[in-house]
Write an enzyme that holds these catalytic residues in place. Structure first.
Site, PDB file in Angstrom:
ATOM      1  N   THR A 185       0.630   9.184   7.127  1.00 55.60           N
ATOM      2  CA  THR A 185       1.034   9.574   5.528  1.00 55.60           C
ATOM      3  C   THR A 185       0.721  11.026   5.352  1.00 55.60           C
ATOM      4  OG1 THR A 185      -1.310   8.630   5.497  1.00 55.60           O
ATOM      5  CG2 THR A 185      -0.219   7.304   4.511  1.00 55.60           C
ATOM      6  N   GLU A 330       2.310   3.292   2.425  1.00 53.42           N
ATOM      7  CA  GLU A 330       0.981   2.399   2.819  1.00 53.42           C
ATOM      8  C   GLU A 330       2.159   1.229   2.641  1.00 53.42           C
ATOM      9  OE1 GLU A 330       0.411   4.776   1.924  1.00 53.42           O
ATOM     10  OE2 GLU A 330      -1.332   5.201   2.670  1.00 53.42           O
ATOM     11  N   LYS A 439     -12.097  16.199 -14.709  1.00 50.03           N
ATOM     12  CA  LYS A 439     -12.992  15.414 -14.984  1.00 50.03           C
ATOM     13  C   LYS A 439     -13.711  16.898 -16.402  1.00 50.03           C
ATOM     14  CE  LYS A 439     -13.280  12.485 -11.152  1.00 50.03           C
ATOM     15  NZ  LYS A 439     -13.217  13.088  -9.782  1.00 50.03           N
ATOM     16  N   TRP A 444     -12.001  11.925 -18.594  1.00 47.92           N
ATOM     17  CA  TRP A 444     -11.176  12.252 -17.298  1.00 47.92           C
ATOM     18  C   TRP A 444      -9.745  12.641 -18.198  1.00 47.92           C
ATOM     19  CZ3 TRP A 444     -10.488   7.942 -13.463  1.00 47.92           C
ATOM     20  CH2 TRP A 444     -11.462   7.232 -12.520  1.00 47.92           C
TER      21      TRP A 444
HETATM   22  P1  AMP Z   1       3.766   8.715  -0.203  1.00 46.62           P
HETATM   23  O1  AMP Z   1       3.241   7.888   1.032  1.00 46.62           O
HETATM   24  O2  AMP Z   1       4.211  10.139   0.936  1.00 46.62           O
HETATM   25  O3  AMP Z   1       4.936   8.212  -0.735  1.00 46.62           O
HETATM   26  O4  AMP Z   1       2.870   9.133  -1.543  1.00 46.62           O
HETATM   27  C1  AMP Z   1       2.483   8.187  -2.498  1.00 46.62           C
HETATM   28  C2  AMP Z   1       1.400   8.470  -3.770  1.00 46.62           C
HETATM   29  O5  AMP Z   1       2.252   9.291  -4.275  1.00 46.62           O
HETATM   30  C3  AMP Z   1       1.053   8.093  -4.171  1.00 46.62           C
HETATM   31  O6  AMP Z   1      -0.182   6.812  -3.959  1.00 46.62           O
HETATM   32  C4  AMP Z   1       1.140   8.439  -5.449  1.00 46.62           C
HETATM   33  O7  AMP Z   1      -0.400   9.076  -5.957  1.00 46.62           O
HETATM   34  C5  AMP Z   1       2.552   9.495  -5.842  1.00 46.62           C
HETATM   35  N1  AMP Z   1       3.640   9.248  -6.725  1.00 46.62           N
HETATM   36  C6  AMP Z   1       3.838   7.932  -5.739  1.00 46.62           C
HETATM   37  N2  AMP Z   1       5.169   7.526  -6.762  1.00 46.62           N
HETATM   38  C7  AMP Z   1       4.673   8.583  -7.509  1.00 46.62           C
HETATM   39  C8  AMP Z   1       5.280   8.587  -9.543  1.00 46.62           C
HETATM   40  N3  AMP Z   1       6.435   7.728  -9.661  1.00 46.62           N
HETATM   41  N4  AMP Z   1       4.173   8.998 -10.404  1.00 46.62           N
HETATM   42  C9  AMP Z   1       3.366   9.558 -10.030  1.00 46.62           C
HETATM   43  N5  AMP Z   1       2.645   9.773  -8.206  1.00 46.62           N
HETATM   44  C10 AMP Z   1       3.864   9.192  -7.636  1.00 46.62           C
END
Ligand code: AMP
Length: 546
Positions: A185, A330, A439, A444
């Site tokens: 990640t 994850e 915040k 929020w």
């Molecule tokens: P990744 O592991 O790089 O795919 O990142 C995951 C994170 O991307 C998630 O925990 C979210 O914070 C963000 N994320 C993924 N899809 C969305 C979505 N459709 N809208 C908002 N945030 C998203």
């Protein structure tokens, strides 16, 4: 008493076996890194994956060894995945958009033994190879004619390398819980963390992804996975597409609007998936050229929030259904998709767009809850925010080497670090990353809501909302805007547009215009970098600090 059904471990090579046997002629078309379009099919992909497996074994690669790939979406990369996993080794997709120091850290942490690399990244690796002691050999994903002179250790052209195998090979057998893939990640804080997928989790995830309320893939689809294989398994598509026998179109290294349009049009792509920034480029290109998308039926948009204006343009101007999706590395990565349930079948126009701003409902195989800081469930009223927690057979239970253990709770839930609401029909909406939420006065403010709204302004290309320190309210929103090329607008234009569309106290205190907003290696807005950049920004009406 045990059931009397066959013992058929869920191993990834069964997917390519199935594709080759029942959909063998179906094409896998790639815009190759060398330039020309290359056509393969599932029967050929399987045949060459068997050679990859055989060659890896000849090179001494064994069950559990990590084989890194630093590569775009191509047919060779797909073959490599099946070949690597076919002997129980682990494909480790490395994101080339990371800083060289992060790549060094990740490859060493994973202790990769082999590196498969696209031509594009050979110069990058030559610069850092002396810091990658675990790599024994570099396989350049090209043929002899395009093989560069290189200082990389034991470098060989992929085509020469697999030519030394006859493909007379049988996939290895092992437990379905054996590790198959690895992806780090791109954590915005601390070191990246390794997620280790298993054969079982990847297989179940692919089956889940194909279902009608998820990506609805079938053999009749022509799928263009724009989302890279190094970004959370290209959302499963390199496994789901062959499982369904769908035609695949791989974009190689060209992801600009014109190149993507050319593939969509030439190959009559019916379904595609990528992060919003990619679609921003495509839509800007289409606006310029006036081209249409007559073949494309649906587009999955996720990775960060899909702006309302983007959904509206795809649907109203181009007749393409948008499926907003949420997930995480994850989670293999799918967590939820926003398809319309019967409860909302009557919605149209703005009300439907409101629904599509939500990240949707989880397919079977993902369980979800929202909880407050004390771990109590928050009501599903579409309003109350809580920390989003998930569990399921394709959700990580630990990071590689046990790091970041605090996210994995004793009761089996994984804390996603996202803040979300759930509505009475089980639709989840992300309001923020827990660390990005603004915040203000103990309440929020959702940065995603502010950004979505701002991007609805016809002159705005991209927007980011961040919290800036405020002496009275703790934090107040600052809106950072990139305008579309050649456009101009003022702070008051933007605020005037937003007025009345969000609660008064959510309105940004100020607007700044920049040429570019920084993005992470997976296309998300780099909020941390922005917060740093505007750390000492003084909002209107705030006295200078002593
Ligand atoms: P990744 O592991 O790089 O795919 O990142 C995951 C994170 O991307 C998630 O925990 C979210 O914070 C963000 N994320 C993924 N899809 C969305 C979505 N459709 N809208 C908002 N945030 C998203």
């Amino acid at each position: 008493m045990l059931g009397l059904m066959q013992d058929w471990p869920l191993l990834l090579h069964r997917i390519i076996d199935h594709a080759a046997k029942f959909h063998g002629e179906r094409k896998v078309i790639t815009r190759s890194i060398e330039g020309p379009i290359v056509e393969s099919n599932y029967a050929q992909i399987r045949g060459r994956a068997l050679k990859v497996a055989q060659r890896l074994e000849q090179d001494g690669i064994k069950l559990g060894d990590r084989v890194a790939t630093l590569a775009w979406n191509t047919w060779r990369h797909m073959e490599a995945w099946y070949g690597i996993t076919g002997i129980g080794a682990i494909y480790h997709t490395v994101n080339p958009r990371l800083f060289p120091d992060q790549i060094i850290w990740i490859v060493n942490h994973a202790a990769d033994r082999v590196m498969m690399v696209d031509l594009t990244f050979v110069p990058l690796l030559e610069k850092i190879a002396d810091k990658l002691p675990t790599i024994e050999r570099y396989i350049v994903l090209t043929d002899a004619a395009h093989m560069p002179q290189t200082t990389l250790k034991n470098a060989v052209a992929y085509e020469d390398w697999i030519a030394q195998a006859d493909g007379d090979f049988t996939w290895k057998s092992f437990d379905e819980n054996t590790a198959a893939g690895m992806c780090y990640t791109s954590g915005t804080t601390g070191n990246p963390k390794g997620v280790l997928y298993s054969h079982r989790s990847n297989t179940l995830h692919s089956m889940m992804a194909a279902t009608p309320d998820a990506m609805a893939c079938s053999s009749r689809d022509v799928i263009l996975p724009v989302v890279p294989m190094f970004h959370a398994n290209c959302w499963g598509l390199a496994l789901t597409a062959p499982m369904c026998g769908a035609t695949v179109v791989m974009p190689g290294c060209k992801m600009d609007g014109a190149s993507i349009y050319e593939l969509l049009d030439t190959y009559k792509v019916s379904f595609t998936a990528a992060v919003p920034t990619v679609w921003l480029m495509l839509l800007q290109d289409l606006e310029k050229t006036g081209a249409k998308l007559p073949h494309l039926k649906r587009v999955v948009i996720g990775g960060s929030a899909c702006p309302r204006a983007m959904t509206k343009t795809f649907q109203d101007v181009y007749g393409v259904e948008v499926i907003h999706a949420w997930g995480m590395t994850e989670m293999s990565p799918l967590g939820s998709l926003c398809t319309v349930k019967p409860d909302y079948a009557d919605l149209g126009g703005d009300a439907l767009l409101d629904l599509q701003m939500k990240q949707g409902h989880p397919p079977f195989g993902v369980d979800m809850r929202i909880a407050d800081d004390a771990g109590r469930d928050v009501p599903w009223d579409g309003k109350a925010f809580g920390r989003l927690k998930v569990r399921g057979p394709a959700v990580a239970k630990s990071y590689y080497k046990g790091e970041g253990a605090e996210a994995f709770e004793a009761d089996g839930w994984f804390d996603t670090g996202d803040v979300a609401t759930m509505d009475p029909h089980g639709y989840m909406q992300i309001t923020d990353r827990a660390k990005d939420v603004i915040k203000s006065g103990g309440e929020w403010i959702s940065t995603i809501d502010l950004e979505n709204l701002a991007v609805g302004h016809p002159k705005v290309a991209e927007a980011a909302a961040i919290g800036v320190t405020h002496p009275k309210w703790d934090e107040r929103p600052l809106l950072v805007i990139v305008l579309k090329k050649g456009e101009s607008a003022t702070r008051d234009d933007i605020l005037g547009f937003m007025q009345g569309k969000v609660a008064k106290w959510w309105m940004p205190d100020d607007v700044v215009f920049v040429d570019e907003i920084p993005h992470t290696a997976t296309g998300k807005i780099q909020k941390m970098a922005l917060r740093k950049q505007f750390e000492s920004y003084r909002l209107p009406g705030v006295e200078a600090a002593e």
